[in-house]
Design an enzyme around this catalytic site. Structure first.
Site, mmCIF file in Angstrom:
data_model
loop_
_atom_site.group_PDB
_atom_site.id
_atom_site.type_symbol
_atom_site.label_atom_id
_atom_site.label_comp_id
_atom_site.label_asym_id
_atom_site.label_seq_id
_atom_site.Cartn_x
_atom_site.Cartn_y
_atom_site.Cartn_z
ATOM 1 N N ALA A 106 -7.117 55.655 -53.812
ATOM 2 C CA ALA A 106 -8.305 55.862 -54.837
ATOM 3 C C ALA A 106 -7.833 57.458 -55.487
ATOM 4 C CB ALA A 106 -9.615 56.369 -54.066
ATOM 5 N N TRP A 135 -9.554 60.639 -57.250
ATOM 6 C CA TRP A 135 -11.019 61.065 -57.479
ATOM 7 C C TRP A 135 -10.866 62.570 -57.760
ATOM 8 C CZ3 TRP A 135 -11.545 65.176 -53.846
ATOM 9 C CH2 TRP A 135 -10.786 65.195 -52.744
ATOM 10 N N ILE A 171 -5.016 61.732 -55.926
ATOM 11 C CA ILE A 171 -4.923 60.471 -55.177
ATOM 12 C C ILE A 171 -4.795 60.456 -53.683
ATOM 13 C CG2 ILE A 171 -3.942 59.461 -57.479
ATOM 14 C CD1 ILE A 171 -1.264 58.968 -55.875
ATOM 15 N N GLU A 172 -5.346 59.601 -53.112
ATOM 16 C CA GLU A 172 -5.510 59.555 -51.663
ATOM 17 C C GLU A 172 -5.480 57.981 -51.178
ATOM 18 O OE1 GLU A 172 -8.170 61.154 -47.813
ATOM 19 O OE2 GLU A 172 -8.785 61.440 -49.972
ATOM 20 N N SER A 173 -4.698 57.951 -49.973
ATOM 21 C CA SER A 173 -4.675 56.808 -49.081
ATOM 22 C C SER A 173 -5.040 56.947 -47.827
ATOM 23 C CB SER A 173 -3.322 56.211 -49.183
ATOM 24 O OG SER A 173 -3.258 54.932 -48.507
#
Length: 254
Positions: free
Chosen positions: A88, A90, A183-185
């Site tokens: 995502a 964010w 962004i991040e996973s």
């Protein structure tokens, strides 16, 4: 989606009902703005941690005393490489050097075999909440997190392409110690995309550039130069090698 690493539960619409077999059931909760939303009953996006070779956040993070951040991005076309792919973009406050994060964004989940996009907000460490509004690849998204003082926060997410806006007022004992556009996973597994563009990022009414933010690479995606509050995330950073094989969490937190 929480601190700079974590786990977060995804919400599926009818477009990907079969994906629900992969996750525990989620509880339906009313959104404060009067729109029904799904609250994840598991871990999720979270604060920044340094458990992996590169960061679990990719983008720019500013440290200091801040009360607002806002910015826009365009949802990229992604290719799912595995059912574990999840990420995502964010914007939010806190999470770098603090144990809370006030954040909102759009999640892309590949657990059904195809990308499923979901709008959400999270007042980490509380579970994320998902809105039922439609989001598609190519949509222009604008998000903001605002500290109103006294532990009161307003999170707003707008899909400029689809023409909807959601906002929610929440309370949390937070520090307002950082501001980020990233962004991040949570699964440590990104789908493939060629470019994700952030634009117009401002902090406390000034360009993000003025805060001298730090650049972070995540999962092989690196931020380009920051100029006028705009930057692009593209492949090119060193890919992360986790200490142990990543497993899809039962609950997703950012």
């Amino acid at each position: 989606m929480g601190k700079n690493i974590g786990t977060r539960r995804n919400r599926f619409t009818g477009r990907a009902a079969a994906a629900g077999l992969l996750l525990a059931a989620v509880a339906l909760a009313p959104a404060c703005a009067g729109t029904s939303a799904l609250a994840a009953s598991a871990a999720g996006f979270g604060s920044h941690t340094g458990r992996f070779q590169d960061s679990n956040w990719g983008g720019y993070v500013a440290t200091g005393s801040f009360s607002t951040i806002s910015g826009s991005w365009t949802e990229p076309h992604v290719t799912c490489n595995s059912s574990n792919d999840l990420f995502a973009p964010w914007v939010g406050l806190d999470g770098y050097g603090s144990q809370t994060v006030e954040q909102t964004g759009v999640q892309t989940d590949c657990s059904s075999g195809s990308p499923v996009l979901s709008a959400w907000y999270e007042m980490y460490p509380a579970a994320p909440v998902y809105w039922n509004d439609p989001v598609s690849e190519g949509d222009s998204i604008t998000a903001s997190a605002v500290s109103n003082g006294g532990g009161s926060y307003t999170l707003t997410l707008t899909d400029n392409t689809q023409g909807w806006t959601e906002h929610v007022d929440q309370n949390l004992g937070a520090d307002n110690a950082s501001a980020e556009a990233v962004i991040e996973s949570p699964t440590q597994s990104y789908p493939s995309f060629s470019e994700l563009d952030f634009s117009g990022v401002t902090v406390d009414g000034q360009s993000f550039d003025a805060t001298n933010p730090q650049a972070f690479t995540s999962g092989g995606y690196a931020p380009g130069p920051l100029s006028g509050g705009s930057f692009s995330m593209t492949p090119g950073g060193a890919a992360r090698t986790p200490h142990a094989p990543a497993e899809r969490p039962g609950v997703i937190r950012y």
